[in-house]
Enzyme design. Structure first.
Site, PDB file in Angstrom:
ATOM      1  N   SER A 280      43.775  33.975  30.880  1.00  0.00           N
ATOM      2  CA  SER A 280      44.608  34.346  32.124  1.00  0.00           C
ATOM      3  C   SER A 280      43.831  33.284  33.124  1.00  0.00           C
ATOM      4  CB  SER A 280      45.003  35.156  32.184  1.00  0.00           C
ATOM      5  OG  SER A 280      43.869  35.436  33.528  1.00  0.00           O
ATOM      6  N   LYS A 281      44.328  33.403  34.364  1.00  0.00           N
ATOM      7  CA  LYS A 281      43.785  31.699  35.373  1.00  0.00           C
ATOM      8  C   LYS A 281      43.011  33.163  35.996  1.00  0.00           C
ATOM      9  CE  LYS A 281      47.939  28.749  36.508  1.00  0.00           C
ATOM     10  NZ  LYS A 281      49.156  29.356  35.405  1.00  0.00           N
ATOM     11  N   ARG A 282      43.288  34.634  36.065  1.00  0.00           N
ATOM     12  CA  ARG A 282      42.342  35.067  36.532  1.00  0.00           C
ATOM     13  C   ARG A 282      41.226  35.465  35.886  1.00  0.00           C
ATOM     14  NH1 ARG A 282      42.445  35.431  41.200  1.00  0.00           N
ATOM     15  NH2 ARG A 282      44.171  34.483  41.733  1.00  0.00           N
ATOM     16  N   ASP A 283      40.837  35.096  34.812  1.00  0.00           N
ATOM     17  CA  ASP A 283      39.905  34.884  34.083  1.00  0.00           C
ATOM     18  C   ASP A 283      38.558  34.030  34.442  1.00  0.00           C
ATOM     19  OD1 ASP A 283      37.453  34.822  32.168  1.00  0.00           O
ATOM     20  OD2 ASP A 283      39.306  35.478  30.070  1.00  0.00           O
ATOM     21  N   SER A 286      38.350  30.576  32.211  1.00  0.00           N
ATOM     22  CA  SER A 286      38.786  29.518  32.519  1.00  0.00           C
ATOM     23  C   SER A 286      38.908  28.348  33.930  1.00  0.00           C
ATOM     24  CB  SER A 286      40.433  30.450  32.999  1.00  0.00           C
ATOM     25  OG  SER A 286      40.792  30.297  33.912  1.00  0.00           O
TER      26      SER A 286
END
Length: 522
Positions: A280-283, A286
């Site tokens: 995810s973009k939050r990870d 990434s």
RNA sequence: GGCCCCAUCGUUUAGUGGCCUAGGACACCGCCCUCUCACGGCGGCGGCGCGGGUUCGAAUCCCGCUGGGGUCACCA
């Protein structure tokens, strides 16, 4: 391999719709992100594979920006996208920044083109006015016992002129939907997955233009691909279910003369994070730039990204950019999701770092040392001289450039500024003071002009290993701690050489003082 | 729920009917090299989701199941 579908085009005509059969230099691929947020490794992997297809075939790589969502798009994100591609060396032949025959390459500047296409679509009866609201669609589905997720029911297809006038009289503005012929088979042969079937009648009419006249991604993306002559569309697996709709749109675009073929589609597997979830973009993993900050070099990250869903060969996974695109084939992309494994990524990166020339490696280290505050910004000539000698000592010891900071820090301070790693002094053996004293004496005895690592080693071995009968480990451990402040350091004798005799002796003095030993040679 | 995709060691990947008692890489564990740590070398651990077919023979082909994922926006 080229699929060719004979389809009946409603009541209008019987058309033979062909998928692109472009090969070699005729291949045209594109990367068309929307500038929202920081570049994601999955997104960049998509760019990488498209680029590789273009370079492999000698075709064209087009870079287009899909900024039709003013609320989410940002100029900063656009700049980051350019930065990311440039850093990795993914050059584009046409597109933003470089221009080309299909300008402009930002969708926000292509409004007039879309309006023209919409008019033609309207005139040919491929789109129709739809007044249904989401609530009304849900209500109709529930009312007729269909699941709510059934989606649109093609309700407005058959609206009479009179009914449309009534809706307008209520002040409602229509969206425009594409009319998908009921008998149109929307199956296709996916470049990475093979035959995928979407039987006729399974896809409902979808909105292509908002009531306010703004065209949506569903229209604009295929229209631009058509206008720009894109022959192969490689994109994320998440877009797979929207492919039949796009193919239906292509049929309409061919009918109105906007293009003559449907591109071939290839759906790339997801890049997964921990567990069974898409990265995810939050990870943090990434974020492409976080990897750059950690000290990935472009060669290494590109190599690892290429391994996400593809393999170079049965027994090799470290390769250069050229080797990559020469060997790359979309058909050999693995359809199942790939997990981003930073351990493997760093191992690959380490291999590329070791392959660098010493001078190249040294140069790449500078910004990392500067931002870590290990050296001044900009680096001084004196620091540069130390670095030139020291960098080769750590080149095979790091897998990302930022690691060099902690390894090299002790070379850029003086004896009094040296900091000791936690617990390192307490961990010294009981005989450490004696070892330090003997080492100090041996080194002090050396003439300054002989201060070279081989002679230093000779002196220390003579005094500690031969003289005190110690194992090399017991002999050099305390000296290493005195010199570097750490348990683990770059090669000791070379480090001593770089520091020079006075500085080396000062460090031994400082650690001996911790034990309260008498100053040798008073 | 409908539709669609996916399924080989922990991870990634090789394997497209016999070369497979399934190969490589990363990780992990030993050993060697060695001034520490790395690098390098050697060795080890470890896998075809299940059930049916087809076939002389299946990781490879077919069907079903199970499991996982995606998608069903007037977002891209």
């Amino acid at each position: 391999m080229t699929g060719c579908h004979r389809i009946r085009w409603g009541r209008m005509s019987t058309t033979s719709v062909v998928f692109s059969r472009a090969t070699g230099r005729d291949v045209r691929v594109r990367f068309c992100p929307s500038p929202t947020g920081t570049p994601h490794v999955g997104l960049i992997r998509t760019a990488l594979f498209n680029w590789a297809v273009a370079r492999h075939h000698g075709g064209a790589f087009v870079f287009r920006i899909e900024d039709t969502d003013a609320a989410r798009d940002s100029e900063q994100s656009y700049a980051q996208l350019v930065d990311a591609l440039s850093w990795l060396g993914l050059d584009w032949d046409e597109g933003v920044g470089v221009g080309g025959p299909h300008e402009p390459y930002r969708q926000s500047e292509r409004g007039a083109l879309y309006l023209e296409v919409i008019d033609k679509l309207k005139a040919a009866g491929h789109v129709y006015e739809s007044y249904s609201t989401a609530e009304e669609i849900d209500a109709r589905n529930e009312g007729s016992g269909r699941p709510k997720q059934h989606g649109y029911d093609n309700f407005d297809r058959t609206l009479s002129t009179q009914q449309r006038a009534e809706f307008r009289a209520e002040g409602r503005e229509p969206a425009l939907r594409l009319r998908i012929p009921d008998e149109l088979d929307l199956s296709f042969t996916d470049l990475v997955r093979g035959d995928i079937s979407y039987p006729a009648g399974g896809t409902t009419d979808f909105v292509v233009v908002r009531p306010n006249g703004a065209p949506l991604y569903t229209l604009v993306n295929p229209v631009d691909d058509a206008l720009m002559g894109i022959t192969h569309v490689l994109r994320g697996e998440d877009l797979l279910p929207s492919t039949p709709r796009q193919i239906a749109l292509y049929h309409a675009l061919i009918d109105i003369g906007v293009t003559t073929f449907v591109p071939r589609f290839g759906h790339l597997p997801y890049v997964m994070g921990e567990g069974n979830k898409k990265l995810s973009k939050r990870d943090p993993e990434s974020n492409l730039f976080l990897h750059r900050e950690r000290g990935f070099i472009p060669e290494g990250l590109l190599n690892y990204l290429a391994l996400l869903g593809w393999g170079f060969s049965a027994d090799r996974d470290v390769f250069s950019r050229e080797e990559f695109f020469t060997a790359f084939e979309v058909s050999s992309v693995n359809p199942n999701p790939a997990r981003f494994d930073h351990k493997k990524a760093e191992a690959i990166n380490g291999a590329h770092i070791r392959a660098l020339s010493a001078a190249d490696f040294t140069g790449r280290l500078v910004p990392y040392l500067e931002s870590a505050g290990i050296v001044s910004t900009p680096i001084t000539a004196a620091q540069e001289a130390v670095l030139a000698e020291a960098a080769p000592l750590v080149q095979e010891r790091v897998s990302v450039l930022s690691e060099a900071s902690t390894m090299l820090a002790f070379l850029f301070v003086d004896a009094s500024g040296l900091s000791y790693e936690d617990g390192v002094i307490a961990a010294l053996p009981a005989g450490a003071p004696a070892v330090l004293t003997a080492a100090h004496a041996a080194l002090d005895r050396m003439p300054g002009r002989e201060w070279r690592h081989d002679r230093i080693e000779e002196a220390l071995r003579g005094a500690l290993v031969d003289g005190l009968g110690l194992t090399p480990r017991a002999a050099f451990g305390p000296v290493r701690t005195a010199i570097s402040g750490r348990r683990v350091s770059p090669p000791l004798f070379e480090s001593l050489q770089i520091l020079g005799k006075p500085e080396s002796l000062a460090r031994l003095d400082r650690l001996m003082a911790q034990f309260g030993s008498p100053h040798p040679l008073g």
